[in-house]
Design a protein around this motif. Sequence first.
Motif, PDB file in Angstrom:
ATOM      1  N   GLN A   6      35.885  34.897  45.345  1.00 18.80           N
ATOM      2  CA  GLN A   6      35.488  36.265  45.042  1.00 18.80           C
ATOM      3  C   GLN A   6      36.685  37.205  44.928  1.00 18.80           C
ATOM      4  O   GLN A   6      36.562  38.327  44.455  1.00 18.80           O
ATOM      5  CB  GLN A   6      34.562  36.794  46.158  1.00 18.80           C
ATOM      6  CG  GLN A   6      33.228  36.088  46.262  1.00 18.80           C
ATOM      7  CD  GLN A   6      32.287  36.504  45.160  1.00 18.80           C
ATOM      8  OE1 GLN A   6      32.008  37.678  44.973  1.00 18.80           O
ATOM      9  NE2 GLN A   6      31.791  35.536  44.416  1.00 18.80           N
ATOM     10  N   CYS A   7      37.876  36.755  45.396  1.00 21.67           N
ATOM     11  CA  CYS A   7      39.005  37.665  45.583  1.00 21.67           C
ATOM     12  C   CYS A   7      40.147  37.372  44.623  1.00 21.67           C
ATOM     13  O   CYS A   7      40.498  36.221  44.378  1.00 21.67           O
ATOM     14  CB  CYS A   7      39.518  37.560  47.019  1.00 21.67           C
ATOM     15  SG  CYS A   7      38.221  37.926  48.210  1.00 21.67           S
ATOM     16  N   THR A   8      40.722  38.440  44.076  1.00 19.57           N
ATOM     17  CA  THR A   8      41.865  38.315  43.175  1.00 19.57           C
ATOM     18  C   THR A   8      43.160  38.115  43.942  1.00 19.57           C
ATOM     19  O   THR A   8      44.131  37.590  43.415  1.00 19.57           O
ATOM     20  CB  THR A   8      41.984  39.560  42.296  1.00 19.57           C
ATOM     21  OG1 THR A   8      42.042  40.725  43.137  1.00 19.57           O
ATOM     22  CG2 THR A   8      40.768  39.684  41.391  1.00 19.57           C
ATOM     23  N   SER A  65      41.719  41.440  51.891  1.00 22.63           N
ATOM     24  CA  SER A  65      40.714  40.499  51.407  1.00 22.63           C
ATOM     25  C   SER A  65      41.039  39.089  51.896  1.00 22.63           C
ATOM     26  O   SER A  65      42.153  38.833  52.357  1.00 22.63           O
ATOM     27  CB  SER A  65      40.649  40.551  49.869  1.00 22.63           C
ATOM     28  OG  SER A  65      41.943  40.503  49.313  1.00 22.63           O
ATOM     29  N   GLU A 139      34.768  43.211  46.326  1.00 20.71           N
ATOM     30  CA  GLU A 139      35.378  42.103  47.043  1.00 20.71           C
ATOM     31  C   GLU A 139      35.229  42.321  48.544  1.00 20.71           C
ATOM     32  O   GLU A 139      35.258  43.461  49.011  1.00 20.71           O
ATOM     33  CB  GLU A 139      36.874  41.998  46.731  1.00 20.71           C
ATOM     34  CG  GLU A 139      37.195  41.582  45.319  1.00 20.71           C
ATOM     35  CD  GLU A 139      38.698  41.415  45.111  1.00 20.71           C
ATOM     36  OE1 GLU A 139      39.076  40.858  44.085  1.00 20.71           O
ATOM     37  OE2 GLU A 139      39.472  41.835  45.986  1.00 20.71           O
TER      38      GLU A 139
END
Length: 340
Positions: A6-8, A65, A139
Amino acid sequence: MGFLSQCTSGGCGAKIGPNELAGFLTNLPKFSDEKLVVDFEASDDAAVYQLSEELALISTVDFFSPMVEDPRTFGRIAAANAMSDVYAMGGKVLFALNLVCFPEKMEKQKLSEILVGGAEKLKEANASLAGGHSIYDHEPKYGLAVTGQVDPQKIIHNNTPKVGDVLILTKALGVGLIQSAVRGGLSSKKAESAAVASMERLNKYAAEKMAYFPVHACTDVTGFGLLVHALEMAGENVTLIIGTEQLPLLPEAYHYAEEFLATAAGQRNRQFIDQKIDLTSTTPAFQEILFDPQTSGGLLISVAAEKALACLEAIQKDDPVAAIIGEVCVKESDQSIILV
């Protein structure tokens, strides 16, 4: 879809680069309060507000994150990281507030696991969870606003080393490189497990040991990597000599550095250093390790030379990877750090 996917970006590797951050802070309005004895202008690890001759409060905040797939592990790492600034300044954690961002459509059990993980680390620190704030976001992000206490006469700053001091690093380097390998499906279970254990580890134990020794400066090594944090420690007055072969490394971190599994944050750290440090005598792999962003990294301690071995041995009882990595010398020309 997995939690991590889900996280960049994740962990302390998501920090805004030191060059950009300095620019953002330049034009902030200033208000003078004589009780605020440490503020953001000092680039120290946390703010310190003096209440009396014997008592000051330490205030810090940190969130990010995920950098791991398991939500509970993420909660433990984020909480350990957030409390680290208090320990670096010689303080004791009193209580914390949760900071939560979470996708509305994501399974809520994962949020519960994050919060449980954070609460576990607060319990280990003998600190209270006093509340918090949560919002929906694209996020997941989690961290803590932490309040600690310290004797105003015993505050340990990040930029006050003394000539002749010895430098101790309490955790092994390479977290960012290993997490990059994890994201690419290239890491071994051994390397991944070692990185997670290091990130979950509270700096509380090392901080308790260093309190009995003449420590002149301390900082926790996080998203700006060892070199940028060391540069802040050196300031304008001394030169830090760091031996690259003495650096404690997580399993396979050097191999991943050789394979150029560098992070964007590591490159931002390199750009910030620019011409401030001579890197020509250092291998490309060690350069990546020195710039590598550390999530919940160890303490970099500057301690009087005559007590350095005793301090190291005390810390190694709970943190066996701790190592002496260099020394503090008289300022040599314009070099704040010399790598050998």
